[in-house]
Design an enzyme around this catalytic site. Sequence first.
Site, short mmCIF file in Angstrom:
data_model
loop_
_atom_site.label_atom_id
_atom_site.label_comp_id
_atom_site.label_asym_id
_atom_site.label_seq_id
_atom_site.Cartn_x
_atom_site.Cartn_y
_atom_site.Cartn_z
CB SER A 173 -8.41 0.06 5.65
OG SER A 173 -9.09 1.25 5.44
CE LYS A 214 -3.97 1.63 2.81
NZ LYS A 214 -4.86 1.23 3.92
CB SER A 250 -8.16 3.13 2.84
OG SER A 250 -7.35 2.54 3.85
N1 GLN Z 1 -13.36 3.29 6.23
C1 GLN Z 1 -12.81 3.71 7.49
C2 GLN Z 1 -12.51 5.19 7.44
O1 GLN Z 1 -12.78 5.79 6.47
C3 GLN Z 1 -11.58 2.92 7.81
C4 GLN Z 1 -10.34 3.36 7.13
C5 GLN Z 1 -9.13 2.53 7.51
O2 GLN Z 1 -9.24 1.49 8.16
N2 GLN Z 1 -7.97 3.04 7.15
O3 GLN Z 1 -12.03 5.78 8.36
#
Ligand code: GLN
Length: 492
Positions: free
Chosen positions: A172, A73, A148
């Site tokens: 994520s 990532k 994400s």
């Molecule tokens: N979807 C969640 C957010 O927008 C989690 C994001 C993540 O785990 N980095 O905060």
Amino acid sequence: MEYLDLTIKEMHELLKNGEITPLTLSKAALERAYKYQSDYNSFVTILDDALNAAKDLDDNVDNPLYGIPYALKDNISTKGILTTASSNILKDYVPVFDATVVTKLKEKKAVLIGKTVLDELAMGGSGTTGHTGIVCNPWDKERMIGGSSAGSAATVALGIVPFALGSDTGDSIRKPAAYGGLVGFKPTYGRISRYGLFPFASSLDHFGCLTRWVEDAAYVIDALKGKDEKDMTSLPDDNKIYSELLDGKVKGKKLFYIKEIIDIDTKDINQEVQATLDNFNFVLEQCKELGIEVEAVSIEKKLLNALHPTYITISCAEVTSNNANLTGIIFGNRQPGDTVDEVMFNTRTDGFSELIKRRFVIGSYVLQKENQEKLFLNACRVRRIIVDKITELFKKYDGLILPATGGIAPKFDQKFDKLLDRYLLLENHLVIGNFGGFPSITIPSGVVSNMPIGVNITGPILKDSEVLNMAYALESQLGYKGIMAKGGNKNV
Ligand code: GLN
């Protein structure tokens, strides 16, 4: 034979026998990466240099990750390699050091073939907000892969690499895993050093991996775990080799699910949600077949409804503080201005998208002196109540099992009513794993309307090996092991 469709263990055997070389694998991985990039956009950077890295490896096939191609990532620091966090503000940033996970994978002689797209700065769950464009779901290009860790999930789902690393602050890794028919695992908080991971919300951030098999996840975590002096939150190694402890013996294990999350209000249930709930029933039957007892447990709805607002309050507060260094002064793509304030203002205005600014506004608000007690500290208290409740249940049960999401990957234009139970509960319970730092894994559990869905198991802290083993047993039992979407070719 398509080598990249194999498990890590199978690739390892071929490497050991000299039937293939690391170069064979890296070449194949790069070929697929280029083939799918225009359709799915999973990479920020594809590293042609991987071929040299593969060529330069010694011949000592001394560990399961030797010569295995992988992706990272793009919020993970790589020395000398562009690392953007998929944000305009870092679009030219080249770190001067490697994250500890990168150092470890170099030591294991795994071969990095690319950096993957995320939702900007790891905020978001759609894979649509990265500065290089949206990531599409390999099972259906009209749908999102989720985020994400969107690019990491798509890259593994396309069979470009057998594993990719992601970060997980709310869900994520585990949500895109469900949408991509993958295994997504984040071990206990601190199990893997976060040195070199761009921080989002430090009390919730975890490293983890996306793979196609549970066994592959075990190999990856084996390579990454352990104490790191550079990360004071990292845990001492438990000195277990997870991959060797996978025996599928789970008879007598006890799991619970949260009744209120499954028995959601019927007005929220459409065909797709119903299919997900039906699939969950199928999973429960399969647990029984394995000799795992599953019980329904009731948790006060008021507490469950607080999961999402608590997450938003805490994560926005922490991310606002953590990203305060992106000003154009030391970090960040500097914009002109006559004063320091103007430089910072212009840099941040230009560098962040609206969604990010909105989170910083929420974060600044809850951190304001007069709001801290009522908003930020109360959210921390609610988090504690939730974690205590789950930890208490873990005295009786080996884990919590729930559908990973409320349905299949949404279409790009699909809207959610964010006040419905379906959203607040079914789509947001994975944060429990981050609140408590619990090890948590999503595995594929079925296919609905030609799209994969997943089930999640979350266990007590430090029980990483046990969680992996339960997932390992269930993975075989459910029959969706190693399913794969290759450029839309469903291979179930
Ligand atoms: N979807 C969640 C957010 O927008 C989690 C994001 C993540 O785990 N980095 O905060």
